[in-house]
Design a protein around this motif. Structure first.
Motif, short mmCIF file in Angstrom:
data_model
loop_
_atom_site.label_atom_id
_atom_site.label_comp_id
_atom_site.label_asym_id
_atom_site.label_seq_id
_atom_site.Cartn_x
_atom_site.Cartn_y
_atom_site.Cartn_z
N PHE A 76 -16.42 -5.72 -25.34
CA PHE A 76 -16.85 -4.48 -26.00
C PHE A 76 -15.85 -3.34 -25.78
CE2 PHE A 76 -20.74 -6.82 -24.85
CZ PHE A 76 -21.24 -7.05 -26.12
N GLY A 77 -14.88 -3.55 -24.93
CA GLY A 77 -13.85 -2.55 -24.69
C GLY A 77 -14.32 -1.37 -23.86
N LEU A 78 -15.44 -1.50 -23.19
CA LEU A 78 -15.98 -0.38 -22.42
C LEU A 78 -15.70 -0.51 -20.92
CD1 LEU A 78 -19.46 -0.09 -24.21
CD2 LEU A 78 -17.37 1.22 -24.66
N THR A 79 -15.63 -1.69 -20.43
CA THR A 79 -15.39 -1.91 -18.99
C THR A 79 -14.32 -2.98 -18.80
OG1 THR A 79 -17.15 -3.59 -18.89
CG2 THR A 79 -17.77 -1.30 -18.36
N LYS A 80 -13.83 -3.06 -17.58
CA LYS A 80 -12.83 -4.06 -17.26
C LYS A 80 -13.48 -5.31 -16.69
CE LYS A 80 -8.81 -1.11 -16.49
NZ LYS A 80 -7.78 -0.64 -15.54
N LEU A 81 -12.78 -6.43 -16.89
CA LEU A 81 -13.20 -7.71 -16.33
C LEU A 81 -12.03 -8.28 -15.53
CD1 LEU A 81 -15.12 -10.58 -18.05
CD2 LEU A 81 -12.96 -11.06 -16.92
N ALA A 82 -12.30 -8.73 -14.33
CA ALA A 82 -11.26 -9.29 -13.48
C ALA A 82 -11.61 -10.73 -13.11
CB ALA A 82 -11.08 -8.44 -12.22
N ASP B 291 -15.46 0.28 -14.28
CA ASP B 291 -15.10 1.37 -15.19
C ASP B 291 -13.70 1.14 -15.76
OD1 ASP B 291 -14.19 3.95 -16.23
OD2 ASP B 291 -15.99 4.77 -15.28
N ALA B 292 -13.58 1.32 -17.08
CA ALA B 292 -12.31 1.06 -17.75
C ALA B 292 -11.21 2.00 -17.31
CB ALA B 292 -12.50 1.16 -19.27
N GLN B 293 -11.56 3.15 -16.73
CA GLN B 293 -10.55 4.11 -16.30
C GLN B 293 -9.98 3.78 -14.92
OE1 GLN B 293 -9.62 6.37 -18.55
NE2 GLN B 293 -11.19 5.48 -19.90
N ILE B 294 -10.60 2.88 -14.22
CA ILE B 294 -10.14 2.54 -12.86
C ILE B 294 -8.97 1.58 -12.94
CG2 ILE B 294 -10.78 1.42 -10.69
CD1 ILE B 294 -13.60 2.43 -11.08
N GLU B 295 -7.94 1.87 -12.15
CA GLU B 295 -6.76 1.02 -12.10
C GLU B 295 -6.94 -0.09 -11.06
OE1 GLU B 295 -4.16 1.09 -14.08
OE2 GLU B 295 -5.00 2.79 -15.20
N LEU B 296 -6.76 -1.29 -11.51
CA LEU B 296 -6.81 -2.45 -10.62
C LEU B 296 -5.46 -3.17 -10.64
CD1 LEU B 296 -10.30 -3.95 -11.55
CD2 LEU B 296 -9.75 -2.53 -9.59
N GLU B 297 -5.19 -3.92 -9.60
CA GLU B 297 -3.95 -4.67 -9.51
C GLU B 297 -4.24 -6.11 -9.12
OE1 GLU B 297 -1.32 -2.80 -6.78
OE2 GLU B 297 -1.18 -0.91 -7.91
N VAL B 298 -3.40 -6.99 -9.65
CA VAL B 298 -3.49 -8.40 -9.25
C VAL B 298 -3.14 -8.52 -7.77
CG1 VAL B 298 -2.49 -10.70 -9.56
CG2 VAL B 298 -2.93 -9.25 -11.55
N GLY B 299 -3.94 -9.30 -7.04
CA GLY B 299 -3.71 -9.48 -5.62
C GLY B 299 -4.66 -8.69 -4.75
N LEU C 62 -15.51 -10.84 -12.24
CA LEU C 62 -15.93 -9.54 -11.70
C LEU C 62 -16.07 -8.59 -12.88
CD1 LEU C 62 -16.50 -7.66 -9.30
CD2 LEU C 62 -14.03 -7.20 -9.21
N LYS C 63 -17.30 -8.16 -13.15
CA LYS C 63 -17.60 -7.36 -14.34
C LYS C 63 -18.09 -5.96 -13.96
CE LYS C 63 -18.90 -11.44 -17.07
NZ LYS C 63 -19.96 -12.06 -17.90
N ARG C 64 -18.30 -5.16 -15.03
CA ARG C 64 -18.88 -3.81 -14.94
C ARG C 64 -18.02 -2.86 -14.09
NH1 ARG C 64 -25.46 -4.63 -14.77
NH2 ARG C 64 -25.52 -6.58 -15.94
N GLU D 131 -6.23 -11.81 -12.44
CA GLU D 131 -5.96 -11.29 -13.79
C GLU D 131 -6.98 -10.21 -14.13
OE1 GLU D 131 -5.70 -12.82 -18.47
OE2 GLU D 131 -5.84 -14.28 -16.81
N ILE D 132 -6.54 -9.21 -14.90
CA ILE D 132 -7.41 -8.10 -15.27
C ILE D 132 -7.37 -7.96 -16.79
CG2 ILE D 132 -7.88 -5.63 -14.99
CD1 ILE D 132 -6.03 -5.94 -12.40
N THR D 133 -8.55 -7.90 -17.41
CA THR D 133 -8.65 -7.72 -18.87
C THR D 133 -9.74 -6.70 -19.18
OG1 THR D 133 -10.26 -9.51 -19.11
CG2 THR D 133 -7.93 -10.11 -19.26
N ILE D 134 -9.87 -6.40 -20.46
CA ILE D 134 -10.96 -5.54 -20.94
C ILE D 134 -12.04 -6.44 -21.52
CG2 ILE D 134 -11.59 -3.68 -22.53
CD1 ILE D 134 -9.74 -2.78 -20.35
N ASP D 135 -13.29 -6.09 -21.26
CA ASP D 135 -14.37 -6.94 -21.75
C ASP D 135 -14.44 -6.90 -23.27
OD1 ASP D 135 -15.52 -4.56 -22.42
OD2 ASP D 135 -17.29 -4.78 -21.17
#
Length: 294
Positions: A252-258, A215-223, A211-213, A246-250
């Motif tokens: 480029f460090g601009l968006t999150k990847l789950a 926003d890096a500022q959005i908080e996500l949680e496992v589950g 799951l890409k794109r 699992e949640i990581t930063i892509d």
């Protein structure tokens, strides 16, 4: 002289008959003990009977044992055949129960489609080289199936129709495909509202979707659950896709990847449902159509 011997023979014959009759009469009457000659005869006959009856019983026993073994073998083969039949019936019953449960689950999901007309279908073929990417269904153009129709199971979204190969078959590309142009507009539920992203890619080693794109500022949680957003006009809104593991930063460090574990089991696809959706006006999703992929 000859007449004398003739009379003598007759007399001896008569005496013999009389003696024989006497012996018979004597032996037939009720007695507590047998005579010595009778005892000798009986003992002799008994010994002879024992001498011959022993081997006779032994041979008879061998034949009886062989016959018993043959009967046991036949019964064993018969029971094995019955057990094989029972195993086949049991497997068939288990398969029918499984199919029945899947169909019940699918029927229960039909009411959630709202603006979609469900088309029941069955997976009839899978290419071993593309096991995680494509399946062939037993419904085609004659059943109203068209390209870009969403396909799902009772557990969740599995893919979309990419081509109608004939009047009675259609090819479905799964969301676990490695096709870089395959995207599904998605949203995360169970946290902040309006968290959207794209299912774009599949990690074959982890057997999870990407799951890409986000926003890096959005908080996500496992589950948290990931569902289809319905913005592209292909996939119904709210279909479960999977759960975040699992949640990581892509890179480029601009968006999150789950990483998302799929809700549907792509290895055991059997009964599926095709969503025949009435397409909304072009203006409603023109900006996000490209997100659903080609």
């Amino acid at each position: 002289m000859s007449r004398f011997f003739s009379n003598k023979r007759l007399i001896l014959l008569m005496l013999g008959v009389i003696l024989l009759v006497a012996l018979i009469s004597y032996s037939l009457r009720d007695r507590d003990n047998v005579s010595f000659p009778e005892q000798i005869i009986k003992d002799t006959v008994g010994a002879g009977q024992s001498l011959f009856s022993g081997p006779a019983h032994f041979v008879t026993g061998i034949f009886d044992n062989v016959d018993s073994l043959l009967n046991t073998y036949k019964e064993n083969q018969h029971l094995k055949g019955r057990l094989e039949e029972f195993a086949a019936v049991k497997a068939e019953v288990t398969d029918l129960r499984s199919e029945n449960d899947q169909l019940k689950e699918i029927v229960g999901k039909e009411a959630d489609l709202r603006d979609y007309n469900p088309i029941q279908a069955t997976v009839i073929a899978r290419n071993p080289d593309q096991w995680e990417e494509k399946v062939i269904l037993n419904k085609g153009e004659s059943d109203g199936v068209k390209p870009n129709m969403a396909v799902m199971t009772a557990q969740g979204l599995i893919g979309k129709v990419t081509s109608v190969t004939s009047e009675t078959t259609a090819t479905v590309e799964l969301i676990s495909t490695q096709n870089p142009n395959y995207r599904v507009s998605s949203m995360v539920i169970g946290g902040e509202e309006g968290v959207f992203g794209l299912i774009e890619g599949y990690d074959a080693e982890r057997r999870e979707l990407l799951l890409k794109r986000i926003d890096a500022q959005i908080e996500l949680e496992v589950g948290q659950q990931v569902v289809s957003s319905g913005l592209g006009g292909i996939f119904p809104k709210g279909l479960i896709i999977g759960e975040i593991t699992e949640i990581t930063i892509d890179e480029f460090g601009l968006t999150k990847l789950a990483y998302v574990k799929p809700a549907a089991d792509f290895t055991l696809l059997n009964h599926v449902m095709i969503a025949d959706r009435e397409m909304p006006d072009e203006d409603d999703f023109d900006a996000v159509t490209e997100e659903e992929g080609s």
